[in-house]
Design a protein around this motif. Sequence first.
Motif, mmCIF file in Angstrom:
data_model
loop_
_atom_site.group_PDB
_atom_site.id
_atom_site.type_symbol
_atom_site.label_atom_id
_atom_site.label_comp_id
_atom_site.label_asym_id
_atom_site.label_seq_id
_atom_site.Cartn_x
_atom_site.Cartn_y
_atom_site.Cartn_z
ATOM 1 N N GLY A 85 -0.005 2.479 4.991
ATOM 2 C CA GLY A 85 1.275 3.167 5.099
ATOM 3 C C GLY A 85 2.060 3.115 3.799
ATOM 4 O O GLY A 85 2.624 4.122 3.350
ATOM 5 N N GLU A 86 2.079 1.950 3.161
ATOM 6 C CA GLU A 86 2.790 1.817 1.897
ATOM 7 C C GLU A 86 2.096 2.615 0.797
ATOM 8 O O GLU A 86 2.731 3.186 -0.082
ATOM 9 N N LEU A 87 0.774 2.661 0.829
ATOM 10 C CA LEU A 87 0.023 3.449 -0.151
ATOM 11 C C LEU A 87 0.328 4.935 0.005
ATOM 12 O O LEU A 87 0.450 5.667 -0.971
ATOM 13 N N GLU A 88 0.475 5.367 1.263
ATOM 14 C CA GLU A 88 0.736 6.775 1.540
ATOM 15 C C GLU A 88 2.160 7.156 1.158
ATOM 16 O O GLU A 88 2.415 8.234 0.642
ATOM 17 N N SER A 89 3.120 6.244 1.427
ATOM 18 C CA SER A 89 4.522 6.555 1.164
ATOM 19 C C SER A 89 4.894 6.365 -0.305
ATOM 20 O O SER A 89 5.757 7.055 -0.830
ATOM 21 N N LEU A 90 4.246 5.405 -0.986
ATOM 22 C CA LEU A 90 4.499 5.175 -2.404
ATOM 23 C C LEU A 90 3.204 5.437 -3.168
ATOM 24 O O LEU A 90 2.309 4.611 -3.201
ATOM 25 N N LYS A 91 3.112 6.594 -3.792
ATOM 26 C CA LYS A 91 1.848 7.042 -4.392
ATOM 27 C C LYS A 91 1.376 6.149 -5.530
ATOM 28 O O LYS A 91 0.209 6.116 -5.861
ATOM 29 N N ASN A 92 2.315 5.396 -6.159
ATOM 30 C CA ASN A 92 1.916 4.551 -7.274
ATOM 31 C C ASN A 92 1.529 3.139 -6.832
ATOM 32 O O ASN A 92 1.335 2.254 -7.643
ATOM 33 N N SER A 93 1.423 2.926 -5.526
ATOM 34 C CA SER A 93 1.014 1.607 -5.037
ATOM 35 C C SER A 93 -0.446 1.353 -5.383
ATOM 36 O O SER A 93 -1.266 2.263 -5.299
ATOM 37 N N PRO A 94 -0.784 0.131 -5.788
ATOM 38 C CA PRO A 94 -2.185 -0.173 -6.114
ATOM 39 C C PRO A 94 -3.054 -0.082 -4.873
ATOM 40 O O PRO A 94 -2.705 -0.592 -3.814
ATOM 41 N N LYS A 95 -4.202 0.577 -4.999
ATOM 42 C CA LYS A 95 -5.108 0.732 -3.873
ATOM 43 C C LYS A 95 -5.872 -0.569 -3.647
ATOM 44 O O LYS A 95 -6.365 -1.179 -4.574
ATOM 45 N N ARG A 96 -5.935 -0.967 -2.377
ATOM 46 C CA ARG A 96 -6.630 -2.190 -2.032
ATOM 47 C C ARG A 96 -7.689 -1.875 -0.989
ATOM 48 O O ARG A 96 -7.568 -0.927 -0.235
ATOM 49 N N SER A 97 -8.719 -2.697 -0.945
ATOM 50 C CA SER A 97 -9.811 -2.466 -0.010
ATOM 51 C C SER A 97 -9.325 -2.548 1.435
ATOM 52 O O SER A 97 -8.530 -3.418 1.787
ATOM 53 N N SER A 98 -9.785 -1.608 2.243
ATOM 54 C CA SER A 98 -9.377 -1.593 3.646
ATOM 55 C C SER A 98 -10.489 -2.121 4.553
ATOM 56 O O SER A 98 -10.413 -1.979 5.765
ATOM 57 N N SER A 99 -11.527 -2.707 3.966
ATOM 58 C CA SER A 99 -12.600 -3.290 4.763
ATOM 59 C C SER A 99 -12.052 -4.415 5.625
ATOM 60 O O SER A 99 -11.279 -5.262 5.159
ATOM 61 N N THR A 100 -12.443 -4.428 6.891
ATOM 62 C CA THR A 100 -11.935 -5.430 7.826
ATOM 63 C C THR A 100 -12.211 -6.843 7.337
ATOM 64 O O THR A 100 -11.319 -7.700 7.319
ATOM 65 N N TRP A 101 -13.439 -7.102 6.895
ATOM 66 C CA TRP A 101 -13.810 -8.458 6.485
ATOM 67 C C TRP A 101 -13.150 -8.847 5.164
ATOM 68 O O TRP A 101 -12.794 -10.019 4.969
ATOM 69 N N LYS A 102 -12.952 -7.884 4.252
ATOM 70 C CA LYS A 102 -12.280 -8.197 2.987
ATOM 71 C C LYS A 102 -10.795 -8.479 3.206
ATOM 72 O O LYS A 102 -10.219 -9.340 2.544
ATOM 73 N N ILE A 103 -10.179 -7.753 4.134
ATOM 74 C CA ILE A 103 -8.780 -8.031 4.465
ATOM 75 C C ILE A 103 -8.654 -9.418 5.092
ATOM 76 O O ILE A 103 -7.736 -10.179 4.780
ATOM 77 N N MET A 104 -9.604 -9.756 5.961
ATOM 78 C CA MET A 104 -9.594 -11.072 6.589
ATOM 79 C C MET A 104 -9.745 -12.172 5.536
ATOM 80 O O MET A 104 -9.029 -13.191 5.573
ATOM 81 N N TYR A 105 -10.647 -11.943 4.577
ATOM 82 C CA TYR A 105 -10.832 -12.917 3.494
ATOM 83 C C TYR A 105 -9.557 -13.047 2.653
ATOM 84 O O TYR A 105 -9.170 -14.151 2.254
ATOM 85 N N ARG A 106 -8.903 -11.908 2.393
ATOM 86 C CA ARG A 106 -7.676 -11.926 1.599
ATOM 87 C C ARG A 106 -6.553 -12.682 2.321
ATOM 88 O O ARG A 106 -5.780 -13.423 1.698
ATOM 89 N N ILE A 107 -6.463 -12.516 3.639
ATOM 90 C CA ILE A 107 -5.445 -13.224 4.415
ATOM 91 C C ILE A 107 -5.681 -14.726 4.349
ATOM 92 O O ILE A 107 -4.740 -15.513 4.160
ATOM 93 N N ILE A 108 -6.952 -15.144 4.488
ATOM 94 C CA ILE A 108 -7.276 -16.578 4.425
ATOM 95 C C ILE A 108 -6.978 -17.129 3.034
ATOM 96 O O ILE A 108 -6.453 -18.240 2.890
#
Length: 341
Positions: free
Chosen positions: A269-292
């Motif tokens: 949502g933030e990527l869509e609303s702010l076009k200059n936001s850095p793109k981050r991986s949307s993979s479920t497991w990569k997001i889970m790893y990033r949260i940990i």
Amino acid sequence: MKEQDEPVLASTNITPLQQIMASSAGALLTSLLVTPLDVVKIRLQAQSKPFTKGKCFVYCNGLMDHLCVCENGSSKAWYKAPPGRITGTVDAFVQIARNEGVRSLWSGLPPTLVMAIPATAIYFTCYDQLRDLLIHRMNNAETACLIAGATARLGSATLISPLELIRTKMQFRPLSYKELTQCIQMSVANEGWLSLWKGWGPTVLRDVPFSAMYWYNYELGKKWLCQRYNKLEPTFTISFTAGAMSGSIAAVVTLPFDVVKTRRQVELGELESLKNSPKRSSSTWKIMYRIISENGFQGLFAGLIPRLIKIAPACAIMISTYEFGKAFFRKLNNERQLKVL
């Protein structure tokens, strides 16, 4: 008694149309009762940590998730800045009703009803039909409930996924139906028809295990309560209690996938609303790893209490209303048959 050891088949003397009517009534009542809780929760969150422009938050009333994007300190969706300092939950109910009208407590209800009612009707009706079919073919009723719950949720999530994508795109920025059609056509042309099912993976990872555990524990809990109180069929109270308990257990176990889904929605949502936001991986497991990595293992269980506060009553209200509706139609059909005879 033998009757208590065997589950009552949901579709006995009940037509699919009557099942749809019962589940729709449950979805409507759940939305009406639980929506104000999330409206109040969002107001309290916004007061403690105001939403900045481009910031997203997820609005969820126990049946559907809605992604809201804030612009200029407020949102174009279902959020308004608190009218004054709110001191607590009860005060939030009072202030919102007094300053904005009682109807403001049900902000965001229309889009919930548009999608939640058909999705819930498909889900519950499919579950009952599959469950009854599997019980006739399997010796283990609880296993039949588990398989039917997982299959019904998988089917309903897959059918509704394209509509979810369309709704999410319309939440990100104002789009006319012509622009929305062009956007979808371009997405299909560039990425194929599977692009309409973006976000299906995290949804299924959360909802299918939730559904399987929910129905398995619900049927076990309902049978145990019926035996304990010597009831041949579950009462409203028994269904309500079993629904709340099974929903709470499933909510705790599947919380990590709910956290991942929420994070993914917010980042997109933030990527869509702010076009200059850095793109981050949307993979479920990569997001889970990033949260940990950022918050530790406990980060996967963030928001446990608010999730339980919504899920437990939502599940209890939904299933008890559904069971009550089926009992009503079953009694009505029996009376009609007796009149014919």
